[in-house]
Design a protein around this motif. Sequence first.
Motif, short mmCIF file in Angstrom:
data_model
loop_
_atom_site.label_atom_id
_atom_site.label_comp_id
_atom_site.label_asym_id
_atom_site.label_seq_id
_atom_site.Cartn_x
_atom_site.Cartn_y
_atom_site.Cartn_z
N THR A 169 -9.71 10.17 -0.99
CA THR A 169 -9.42 9.08 -2.81
C THR A 169 -8.42 8.42 -1.71
O THR A 169 -7.71 9.12 -1.32
CB THR A 169 -9.01 9.61 -4.00
OG1 THR A 169 -10.08 10.33 -4.43
CG2 THR A 169 -8.61 8.81 -4.56
N VAL A 170 -8.37 6.75 -1.84
CA VAL A 170 -7.17 6.15 -1.28
C VAL A 170 -6.50 5.83 -1.98
O VAL A 170 -7.06 4.24 -3.60
CB VAL A 170 -7.96 5.44 0.22
CG1 VAL A 170 -6.86 4.64 0.56
CG2 VAL A 170 -7.76 5.85 1.23
N ARG A 171 -5.80 6.15 -2.81
CA ARG A 171 -5.29 5.77 -4.03
C ARG A 171 -3.86 3.95 -4.07
O ARG A 171 -3.47 3.44 -2.44
CB ARG A 171 -4.31 6.87 -4.77
CG ARG A 171 -4.91 7.61 -4.97
CD ARG A 171 -3.52 9.13 -5.90
NE ARG A 171 -2.48 9.05 -6.25
CZ ARG A 171 -2.27 10.59 -5.98
NH1 ARG A 171 -3.36 10.91 -6.31
NH2 ARG A 171 -0.90 10.91 -4.71
N GLY A 172 -4.00 3.80 -5.05
CA GLY A 172 -2.58 2.31 -4.95
C GLY A 172 -3.45 1.42 -3.71
O GLY A 172 -4.63 0.94 -4.63
N CYS A 178 -2.88 -5.22 5.94
CA CYS A 178 -4.02 -3.86 6.89
C CYS A 178 -5.31 -3.92 6.21
O CYS A 178 -5.51 -4.94 5.53
CB CYS A 178 -3.35 -2.63 5.71
SG CYS A 178 -1.88 -1.88 6.50
N SER A 179 -6.09 -3.59 7.02
CA SER A 179 -7.44 -3.55 6.62
C SER A 179 -8.58 -2.19 6.82
O SER A 179 -7.91 -1.27 6.76
CB SER A 179 -8.11 -4.56 7.14
OG SER A 179 -8.16 -3.43 8.47
N GLY A 205 -10.99 5.87 -5.51
CA GLY A 205 -10.38 5.50 -5.75
C GLY A 205 -9.74 4.15 -5.54
O GLY A 205 -11.01 3.17 -5.10
N PRO A 206 -8.65 3.13 -5.95
CA PRO A 206 -9.02 1.88 -6.15
C PRO A 206 -8.80 1.38 -4.88
O PRO A 206 -9.42 -0.07 -4.69
CB PRO A 206 -7.64 1.34 -6.83
CG PRO A 206 -7.46 3.17 -7.16
CD PRO A 206 -7.69 4.21 -6.42
N GLY A 281 -2.62 4.50 -0.23
CA GLY A 281 -2.80 3.44 -0.44
C GLY A 281 -1.55 2.59 0.58
O GLY A 281 -1.50 1.72 1.34
N SER A 282 -0.72 2.74 -0.60
CA SER A 282 0.35 1.54 -0.04
C SER A 282 1.38 1.99 1.62
O SER A 282 2.26 1.27 2.20
CB SER A 282 1.25 1.70 -1.40
OG SER A 282 2.18 2.95 -1.54
#
Lengths: 466, 202
Positions: A169-172, A178-179, A205-206, A281-282
Amino acid sequence: MPKTMYDKIWDNHLVEERGEGVGLIYIDRHLVHEVTSPQAFDGLRAAGRDIRRRDSIIAVPDHNVPTKDRDQKNPDDMSVAQLEALEANSREFNLDYIPMADARQGIVHVIGPEQGFTQPGVTMVCGDSHTSTHGAFGAFAIGIGTSEVEHVMATQTLLLKKAKNMRVTVRGELPVGCSAKDVALAIIGAVGTAGGTGHVIEYAGPVIESLTMEGRMTLCNMSIEAGARAGLVAPDEKTFEYIKGRPYAPKAGQWEAAVGFWGSLRSDDGAKFDKEIVLEGSEIVPQVTWGTSPEDVVPVTGEVPQPESFAEPSKQEGAQKALDYMGLQAGQKITDIAVDRVFVGSCTNSRIEDMRAVAEVIKGRRKADTVKEVLIVPGSGLVKAQAEEEGLDKIFEDAGFEWREPGCSMCLAMNADKALPGEHVASTSNRNFVGRQGPGARTHLVSPAMAAAAAIAGHFVDVRDF
Amino acid sequence: MEKFTKITSIATPFPRVNVDTDIIIPAKHLKSIKRTGFAAGAFESVRYDNDGNLIKDNVFDGPKYEGAQILIAGDNFGCGSSREHAPWAIGEMGYRCIIAPSFADIFAGNCIKNGILTVSLPQEDVDALVIAAEAGNDITVDLDEQTVTCGNAQYSFDFNPTHKDMLMEGLDEIGRTLKSSGAISDFETKQKLMTPWLYREG
């Protein structure tokens, strides 16, 4: 019991249980290229067997096609033999075959989606480990060896052991600059190249939802670099929109039913995953690899690590070997690494969005004089045509880049596109293995935007400040 | 396919971690349209220097390990590409069995289809076998018993029963699967009703 998307696709394709978690699994889609298929066709002929379902196959040359001077004689006799074998076998078995001269020709993993052949919920195979790419559509897609290619051709099935479920899961939100490639490399850096072994990875995730289909393909493409044979992303409106109207897509009368079915594939709430990884993610920064395994990766703001910083002795030894091969010093800043050659292409990053990302970074600038060559190799003839329609080829040529014909090219150096021993290559491909881009070549994996910035600067730079 | 039951041989120690299929057989050597001829280019970066000269005393060419049928390898062996040329090359070099802490999934599957047994053992057991291999000791791998024996030490390993049968019988997997043709046809009939868009005319 709640099921994961992988559980559902597995159950939908189970022909026979064989015990111990092994099943005879029906295969819906098969992509065939010139390198891993000749021995499979020979096997069929030797046993007097036919192909069970021709309509499940698209054949296309990609691995060793030349990316320039296609009107001239190919000087590599062995490549010619493989290319001719694919054409002859495709004709003999009456397959959908896209020849090199066709506008649709390109890398199997670019053209599958482009033709609408890749669809949610299907099982898909190809004699190439980056078949995981197609998981971006919610297809269970795996790379197979040549014996399995023959097995699928003859029986339309594979004997598979059911993998475990893993969710990343990659949040935020992903920072500007970034790609998907940076997400993929950051995940591999976090879990290691064997972190997904024995698992199918579902990305969620978002950040994943916010990715375009091209970005999701880049991400799923590199699942195999995390050891997972397949990656998956739940299909959504973006997926349906991408497929709609493409040549192999469901036709008007069947479209509604297909979309309805595809919508039912996502993992149920409460479905159990054997392994869960969560990333912010951030916190993801543009990534650059320093070693000879995709897990040897650091943020562009970082340094080449000290071998002693690894816990296990075998990893320390591996890191030292990698540094020796790469000609790098521990503690060296990533931005101090000079780049001799740049390659934008491969099944990881050769789609229209990747071409646009490069053009956006370089517009109005020229490559550094110290950079010997910048190859831009589109993933397919259709990507090439689209890019030219948008005038991107002019931007590349004005920058001193070379705009080539579609194929796998310098990702694995099976054709004439190679780096020389000792050269550092900023590459948008998927593997920085020893000798992958030519004997002694030193590969650094990066995103298209980072590769473009390195081409202009002559060394790695943080594209966010560029 | 040659049957695999039990072998006793000296072993080649090559315990490097993350040995990928490009190390086992670089892509430039994949251009044959046959299943043979890959041994010459196998492990090229380990066996030859950048000028193409054979590196003296490399484990694959020196006399010390000549005739070895067992390869003792490092963790995550065979990661990377799906190329079956990797096990073809290893088989052609004379290896029938690879012992490592772990293997990449696709590579391990490809080995079985070519009669090569992949044995996973804990790192410390592999470390012990590397020392034994370097000493030139014989190692016995018994698939039926699922044991590796070296001197007084014996290690048991897990192995998928379906794959065990295939290796021990040297079976043609396609022939076996074709016995399920009826079930495959039944599946297709059912699937064609559920998801007709996956089937084209002709």
